[in-house]
Design a protein around this motif. Structure first.
Motif, PDB file in Angstrom:
ATOM      1  N   GLY A 130       0.812  -1.207   0.000  1.00  0.00           N
ATOM      2  CA  GLY A 130       0.000   0.000   0.000  1.00  0.00           C
ATOM      3  C   GLY A 130       0.847   1.259   0.000  1.00  0.00           C
ATOM      4  N   TRP A 131       1.995   1.205   0.639  1.00  0.00           N
ATOM      5  CA  TRP A 131       2.901   2.346   0.668  1.00  0.00           C
ATOM      6  C   TRP A 131       3.605   2.543  -0.668  1.00  0.00           C
ATOM      7  N   TYR A 132       3.795   1.450  -1.406  1.00  0.00           N
ATOM      8  CA  TYR A 132       4.484   1.485  -2.699  1.00  0.00           C
ATOM      9  C   TYR A 132       3.557   0.927  -3.765  1.00  0.00           C
ATOM     10  N   PRO A 133       2.562   1.692  -4.204  1.00  0.00           N
ATOM     11  CA  PRO A 133       1.602   1.157  -5.168  1.00  0.00           C
ATOM     12  C   PRO A 133       2.249   0.849  -6.512  1.00  0.00           C
ATOM     13  N   ALA A 134       1.808  -0.233  -7.136  1.00  0.00           N
ATOM     14  CA  ALA A 134       2.363  -0.671  -8.424  1.00  0.00           C
ATOM     15  C   ALA A 134       1.388  -0.399  -9.557  1.00  0.00           C
ATOM     16  N   THR A 135       0.590   0.661  -9.421  1.00  0.00           N
ATOM     17  CA  THR A 135      -0.411   0.940 -10.443  1.00  0.00           C
ATOM     18  C   THR A 135       0.192   1.573 -11.683  1.00  0.00           C
ATOM     19  N   ARG A 136       1.282   2.302 -11.534  1.00  0.00           N
ATOM     20  CA  ARG A 136       1.943   2.918 -12.685  1.00  0.00           C
ATOM     21  C   ARG A 136       3.078   1.996 -13.130  1.00  0.00           C
ATOM     22  N   LYS A 137       3.009   1.579 -14.377  1.00  0.00           N
ATOM     23  CA  LYS A 137       3.990   0.628 -14.915  1.00  0.00           C
ATOM     24  C   LYS A 137       4.902   1.304 -15.924  1.00  0.00           C
ATOM     25  N   GLY A 138       6.067   0.721 -16.065  1.00  0.00           N
ATOM     26  CA  GLY A 138       7.029   1.178 -17.054  1.00  0.00           C
ATOM     27  C   GLY A 138       7.701  -0.029 -17.686  1.00  0.00           C
ATOM     28  N   VAL A 139       8.498   0.209 -18.705  1.00  0.00           N
ATOM     29  CA  VAL A 139       9.176  -0.867 -19.426  1.00  0.00           C
ATOM     30  C   VAL A 139      10.680  -0.725 -19.222  1.00  0.00           C
ATOM     31  N   LEU A 140      11.312  -1.845 -18.898  1.00  0.00           N
ATOM     32  CA  LEU A 140      12.763  -1.916 -18.787  1.00  0.00           C
ATOM     33  C   LEU A 140      13.266  -2.877 -19.854  1.00  0.00           C
ATOM     34  N   ALA A 141      14.088  -2.370 -20.775  1.00  0.00           N
ATOM     35  CA  ALA A 141      14.685  -3.205 -21.819  1.00  0.00           C
ATOM     36  C   ALA A 141      16.079  -3.621 -21.376  1.00  0.00           C
ATOM     37  N   LEU A 142      16.376  -4.908 -21.465  1.00  0.00           N
ATOM     38  CA  LEU A 142      17.686  -5.452 -21.088  1.00  0.00           C
ATOM     39  C   LEU A 142      18.356  -6.024 -22.324  1.00  0.00           C
ATOM     40  N   GLU A 143      19.640  -5.711 -22.481  1.00  0.00           N
ATOM     41  CA  GLU A 143      20.372  -6.172 -23.659  1.00  0.00           C
ATOM     42  C   GLU A 143      21.823  -6.454 -23.290  1.00  0.00           C
ATOM     43  N   LEU A 144      22.383  -7.520 -23.865  1.00  0.00           N
ATOM     44  CA  LEU A 144      23.808  -7.815 -23.694  1.00  0.00           C
ATOM     45  C   LEU A 144      24.570  -7.000 -24.722  1.00  0.00           C
ATOM     46  N   GLY A 145      25.418  -6.082 -24.256  1.00  0.00           N
ATOM     47  CA  GLY A 145      26.217  -5.267 -25.154  1.00  0.00           C
ATOM     48  C   GLY A 145      27.572  -5.903 -25.384  1.00  0.00           C
ATOM     49  N   GLY A 146      28.281  -5.397 -26.365  1.00  0.00           N
ATOM     50  CA  GLY A 146      29.631  -5.883 -26.622  1.00  0.00           C
ATOM     51  C   GLY A 146      29.771  -6.686 -27.890  1.00  0.00           C
ATOM     52  N   GLY A 147      28.704  -6.856 -28.633  1.00  0.00           N
ATOM     53  CA  GLY A 147      28.769  -7.573 -29.904  1.00  0.00           C
ATOM     54  C   GLY A 147      29.247  -9.011 -29.757  1.00  0.00           C
ATOM     55  N   ALA A 148      30.173  -9.417 -30.624  1.00  0.00           N
ATOM     56  CA  ALA A 148      30.663 -10.798 -30.628  1.00  0.00           C
ATOM     57  C   ALA A 148      31.455 -11.134 -29.369  1.00  0.00           C
ATOM     58  N   ALA A 149      31.968 -10.130 -28.667  1.00  0.00           N
ATOM     59  CA  ALA A 149      32.730 -10.382 -27.436  1.00  0.00           C
ATOM     60  C   ALA A 149      31.814 -10.685 -26.250  1.00  0.00           C
ATOM     61  N   ALA A 150      30.525 -10.413 -26.394  1.00  0.00           N
ATOM     62  CA  ALA A 150      29.567 -10.673 -25.314  1.00  0.00           C
ATOM     63  C   ALA A 150      29.326 -12.175 -25.184  1.00  0.00           C
ATOM     64  N   PRO A 151      28.950 -12.637 -23.991  1.00  0.00           N
ATOM     65  CA  PRO A 151      28.626 -14.053 -23.847  1.00  0.00           C
ATOM     66  C   PRO A 151      27.380 -14.396 -24.663  1.00  0.00           C
ATOM     67  N   ALA A 152      27.250 -15.649 -25.068  1.00  0.00           N
ATOM     68  CA  ALA A 152      26.084 -16.078 -25.841  1.00  0.00           C
ATOM     69  C   ALA A 152      24.810 -15.972 -25.017  1.00  0.00           C
ATOM     70  N   SER A 153      24.928 -16.192 -23.699  1.00  0.00           N
ATOM     71  CA  SER A 153      23.765 -16.074 -22.820  1.00  0.00           C
ATOM     72  C   SER A 153      24.217 -15.618 -21.443  1.00  0.00           C
ATOM     73  N   ALA A 154      23.281 -15.043 -20.694  1.00  0.00           N
ATOM     74  CA  ALA A 154      23.566 -14.555 -19.345  1.00  0.00           C
ATOM     75  C   ALA A 154      22.264 -14.547 -18.555  1.00  0.00           C
ATOM     76  N   THR A 155      22.370 -14.339 -17.255  1.00  0.00           N
ATOM     77  CA  THR A 155      21.202 -14.258 -16.379  1.00  0.00           C
ATOM     78  C   THR A 155      21.166 -12.867 -15.753  1.00  0.00           C
ATOM     79  N   ALA A 156      20.008 -12.229 -15.825  1.00  0.00           N
ATOM     80  CA  ALA A 156      19.817 -10.917 -15.205  1.00  0.00           C
ATOM     81  C   ALA A 156      18.902 -11.066 -13.998  1.00  0.00           C
ATOM     82  N   LEU A 157      19.265 -10.418 -12.902  1.00  0.00           N
ATOM     83  CA  LEU A 157      18.444 -10.361 -11.696  1.00  0.00           C
ATOM     84  C   LEU A 157      18.042  -8.910 -11.481  1.00  0.00           C
ATOM     85  N   VAL A 158      16.733  -8.697 -11.334  1.00  0.00           N
ATOM     86  CA  VAL A 158      16.199  -7.346 -11.145  1.00  0.00           C
ATOM     87  C   VAL A 158      15.278  -7.378  -9.926  1.00  0.00           C
TER      88      VAL A 158
END
Length: 109
Positions: free
Chosen positions: A7-35
């Motif tokens: 109730g103190w932190y209402p979640a009625t207003r939403k937004g979008v967070l885009a996550l992307e692995l940067g670095g091109g070919a040097a980036a890992p093929a896959s990763a895990t994100a914690l938010v």
């Protein structure tokens, strides 16, 4: 108490967070994100699988978030982002290849 916290932190207003692995070919093929939610009680931790080719988007309650991205053999990434209503936020996680400092078994002999 968790219900009261929501109730103190209402979640009625939403937004979008885009996550992307940067670095091109040097980036890992896959990763895990914690938010994790930044609520004192009743917080959730969003776990997302990322791939180099495909950005991922999360619909989150408006507010502040820490993003941690890990992949085996790479230095972890951690960033901070503000998610706002009607203003998409983006995180481009760049993970650097970790130097192998552990000597091989043959070198230890």
């Amino acid at each position: 108490m968790a219900e009261r916290s929501r109730g103190w932190y209402p979640a009625t207003r939403k937004g979008v967070l885009a996550l992307e692995l940067g670095g091109g070919a040097a980036a890992p093929a896959s990763a895990t994100a914690l938010v994790p939610d930044h609520w004192p009680l009743g917080a959730r931790q969003h776990r997302v699988a990322l791939t180099r080719e495909q950005p991922t988007a999360l619909n989150l309650a408006e507010g502040a978030y820490t993003v941690a991205v890990t992949a085996p053999g790479y230095t972890p990434f951690r960033g901070f982002v503000e998610v706002r209503h009607a203003k998409p936020a983006a995180v481009h996680a760049r993970l650097a290849k970790r130097a192998n400092t552990t000597p091989s078994f043959a070198n230890r002999l």
